[in-house]
Design a protein around this motif. Structure first.
Motif, PDB file in Angstrom:
ATOM      1  N   GLU A  33       0.842  -1.195   0.000  1.00 38.30           N
ATOM      2  CA  GLU A  33       0.000   0.000   0.000  1.00 38.30           C
ATOM      3  C   GLU A  33       0.879   1.247   0.000  1.00 38.30           C
ATOM      4  OE1 GLU A  33      -2.549  -0.498   3.372  1.00 38.30           O
ATOM      5  OE2 GLU A  33      -3.736  -2.070   2.414  1.00 38.30           O
ATOM      6  N   ILE A  34       0.569   2.182  -0.886  1.00 37.80           N
ATOM      7  CA  ILE A  34       1.325   3.420  -1.026  1.00 37.80           C
ATOM      8  C   ILE A  34       0.461   4.566  -0.524  1.00 37.80           C
ATOM      9  CG2 ILE A  34       2.503   4.969  -2.619  1.00 37.80           C
ATOM     10  CD1 ILE A  34       3.801   2.195  -2.330  1.00 37.80           C
ATOM     11  N   PHE A  35       0.975   5.300   0.461  1.00 34.66           N
ATOM     12  CA  PHE A  35       0.239   6.429   1.010  1.00 34.66           C
ATOM     13  C   PHE A  35       0.982   7.725   0.726  1.00 34.66           C
ATOM     14  CE2 PHE A  35      -1.350   2.908   3.651  1.00 34.66           C
ATOM     15  CZ  PHE A  35      -2.711   3.080   3.454  1.00 34.66           C
ATOM     16  N   LEU A  36       0.217   8.744   0.355  1.00 34.20           N
ATOM     17  CA  LEU A  36       0.763  10.044   0.007  1.00 34.20           C
ATOM     18  C   LEU A  36       0.541  10.989   1.172  1.00 34.20           C
ATOM     19  CD1 LEU A  36      -0.697  10.104  -3.596  1.00 34.20           C
ATOM     20  CD2 LEU A  36       1.616   9.462  -2.919  1.00 34.20           C
ATOM     21  N   CYS A  37       1.617  11.527   1.702  1.00 27.48           N
ATOM     22  CA  CYS A  37       1.567  12.343   2.910  1.00 27.48           C
ATOM     23  C   CYS A  37       1.982  13.778   2.586  1.00 27.48           C
ATOM     24  CB  CYS A  37       2.497  11.773   3.977  1.00 27.48           C
ATOM     25  SG  CYS A  37       2.282   9.991   4.273  1.00 27.48           S
ATOM     26  N   GLN A  38       1.434  14.709   3.333  1.00 27.09           N
ATOM     27  CA  GLN A  38       1.781  16.103   3.123  1.00 27.09           C
ATOM     28  C   GLN A  38       3.196  16.358   3.621  1.00 27.09           C
ATOM     29  OE1 GLN A  38      -0.307  18.707   1.637  1.00 27.09           O
ATOM     30  NE2 GLN A  38       1.807  19.394   1.483  1.00 27.09           N
ATOM     31  N   GLY A  39       4.076  16.710   2.723  1.00 29.32           N
ATOM     32  CA  GLY A  39       5.455  16.949   3.105  1.00 29.32           C
ATOM     33  C   GLY A  39       5.614  18.235   3.891  1.00 29.32           C
TER      34      GLY A  39
END
Length: 631
Positions: free
Chosen positions: A421-427
């Motif tokens: 699973e690939i999760f996109l996080c606020q950098g």
């Protein structure tokens, strides 16, 4: 851009292939003749099924060994062609692929070829069929697409044109710029295929090693740019001969194929924009080529995203977490508590964050799967998670829902080909993560570990999805594939493909798992970078860490190769550290023992060293294999 795919690309029956193509979203298909010959469906039923599925039938193929033959063979070939034209009428198809002769050709004469192709075109015209003549890269007399086009021009019949196939052109290193001067009315069909660059005969290369665009090393964006500039507006169709694809799940392969065309469309649009800005190229009339939007074929683009800024976290799933907790603590990670609503723990060392998920994985039927520790998810810092997720969804990445309650971070997620699973996080500029506040109190007096970041993650890929994974991470996460390597191991050569950002803030290593091992039982690892590996190793040893035991023979070889200072070499051997050096710098690293299918690596990069200690990989594989055999 109208999309198409040849049925030869897929596994299964003709019916299953057509259904999969419709599900994946293709506009049309090429019918590969053996698929029809072996099908129980009458041509009329195939025609109706295509219409019901919303698919056009764009090309019937292949018709072989027509030209450059003696008179008696020509008569037989024309009879054979007329039978196919009548069959195509029943299918409702109007274009046939005719390949340059590779077998029965006996007369090398362009005048004769033009005469014979003219007879074929006239016969095709009587049946309302268009003939797309293609130069096979291994054609006996016609192997160059420009040669094929000259024959088409010499015949000058409205029912004869050319088929441009990227493999036959790029495998021979032909220049693609001359395509721009072709009349679009004479380009009847365009086929695309990618391939790794291999040193072998072109026929075997073509029959077994083609891959979808973005999974090989051909410059397909440039090829397509010239095709668009020529004014072509017909289907762009995949023709892939690949042993793996024809053994894989048909729907999944069709989706991967569609993703490749979406990616190619975007890359071609970028190439056209860049070439237009540079003022290069000419159109069919020899005038300067204008921007791409003035051509008959419109190329769609996707939401644009920058490459990830770094790893946000790595998640390991395990029903029994004791082993993982012990190893992380011995490495110097701090326990930061449990999530307030989920069965997960947070461990951190500097900006390196590891989540332990206590939920057992589910298999495809929803039942509980293998509960031993395995890498389950990766989080990446991106500038805009919503835009990046929209791009991934348009590339047909399956969404991964994450249940969130009030005041909890909402992660955008999707599944990679290997189920990670690939999760996109606020950098953030300082590398922090707001979601960590969702975890409760950790240890009252945590052991202070060194400052660390996730250096790279190594994931094992199932054999049937390795090429798919390369395209997935290229297109969805803007990672660039680096030159691949093959590493010896006791189970055979392990193919290793590095995917990375330009600044190397993200390094992802994809390993092709051996055929006899499923992906989540093959060892994978997470590597953490520290500033002083020797000091870190001593601290880890004091906390009782079980290091991977490196044989003494390795250190003798190390001394022979590098002539290291005796004290430094003794330290490496004492602590089971491995070493590598190149012109840009040095690399030190050590491995932990394996827990389930997961182990950890600590690394120190000195200078501008950009590798992964590849010369040491065979040692690691051999030691781990020996441990596995003696469990």
């Amino acid at each position: 851009m109208r999309t198409g795919i040849a049925t030869v690309c897929l596994s299964g029956t003709l019916k299953e292939k057509m259904q999969a193509c419709a599900i994946a979203g293709f506009d049309g298909i090429e019918i590969f003749e053996p698929d029809l010959v072996t099908s129980p469906l009458p041509p009329e039923d195939v025609r109706k099924m295509a219409a019901d599925l919303g698919l056009t039938l764009d090309l019937y193929q292949p018709f072989r060994d027509f030209d450059s033959v003696s008179g008696d063979l020509l008569t037989a070939n024309l009879r054979r062609a007329e039978a196919k034209f009548k069959l195509m009428a029943r299918l409702g198809m109007d274009t046939i692929l005719v390949c340059s002769n590779v077998a029965t050709a006996s007369i090398d004469s362009d005048d004769l070829r033009a005469e014979q192709l003219g007879q074929l075109a006239a016969l095709a015209g009587d049946h309302g069929v268009k003939v797309a003549y293609e130069a096979l890269a291994w054609g006996k007399y016609v192997s160059d697409y420009e040669h094929a086009h000259k024959l088409v021009e010499a015949v000058d019949h409205p029912n004869l044109g050319t088929c441009l196939d990227s493999f036959h052109i790029l495998s021979r290193n032909w220049d693609t710029a001359p395509i721009e001067a072709f009349s679009p009315d004479k380009i009847f069909f365009v086929q695309v295929a990618d391939a790794p660059k291999l040193s072998m005969d072109v026929l075997s290369w073509s029959r077994h090693y083609r891959v979808f665009p973005g999974e090989g090393q051909f410059d397909l964006a440039k090829f397509m740019g010239h095709v668009v500039r020529a004014g072509y507006s017909g289907p762009v169709s995949l023709e892939i001969f690949n042993d793996v694809f024809r053994q894989s799940d048909v729907e999944r392969t069709a989706v991967d194929a569609m993703r490749s065309l979406i990616w190619l469309e975007e890359q071609s649009a970028k190439w056209l924009d860049a070439a237009s800005d540079a003022g290069t190229g000419t159109g069919a009339a020899g005038t300067p080529a204008p921007g791409r939007r003035r051509y008959p074929m419109e190329l769609a683009t996707l939401p644009q995203v920058a490459e990830p800024a770094g790893y946000n976290f790595a998640e390991v799933r395990a029903a029994d977490t004791q082993g993982l907790e012990t190893v992380l603590g011995q490495l110097g990670f701090e326990f930061n508590g449990r999530h307030r609503t989920k069965d997960v723990q947070l461990w951190s060392m500097g900006h390196a964050r590891v989540i332990i998920n206590e939920a057992a994985p589910a298999d495809g039927d929803g039942a509980t799967g293998d509960a031993s520790p395995a890498i389950a998810a990766l989080g990446f810092d991106v500038a805009s998670p919503v835009i990046a997720a929209a791009r991934a969804q348009q590339l047909k990445a399956p969404a991964v829902p994450r249940k969130s309650q009030a005041n909890e971070e909402v992660f955008q997620g999707f599944a990679a080909p290997d189920s990670t699973e690939i999760f996109l996080c606020q950098g953030t500029s300082d590398g922090t993560a707001a979601w960590t506040s969702e975890f409760g109190e950790g240890l009252e007096n945590p052991t202070a570990g060194p400052t660390a970041v996730i250096d790279h993650v190594n994931l094992a890929q199932p054999w049937q999805h390795f090429d798919e994974a390369v395209l997935f991470y290229t297109s969805a996460l803007a990672l660039e594939p680096q030159p691949f390597a093959e590493v010896p191991s006791p189970t055979g050569l392990v193919r290793s493909q590095v995917m990375a950002t330009g600044d190397r803030a993200v390094r992802l290593v994809l390993n092709l798992a051996p055929l006899n091992q499923q992906r989540k039982t093959y060892q994978e690892h997470i590597a953490f970078a520290v500033d002083d590996l020797v000091a870190t190793a001593r601290d880890c040893r004091a906390r009782g860490l079980e290091f991977l035991q490196i044989p003494a023979n390795y250190y003798e070889d190390l001394d022979a190769r590098f002539g290291l200072a005796p004290d430094f070499l003794a330290t490496l051997q004492e602590l089971n550290l491995l070493y590598d050096r190149d012109a840009d710098g040095e690399f030190l690293h050590f491995y932990t023992a394996t827990v389930g299918s997961v182990f950890f690596e600590m690394v120190e990069r000195c200078g501008a060293y950009d590798g992964y200690g590849a010369p040491n990989a065979p040692v690691r594989h051999a030691v781990q294999y020996d441990h596995l055999q003696h469990r």
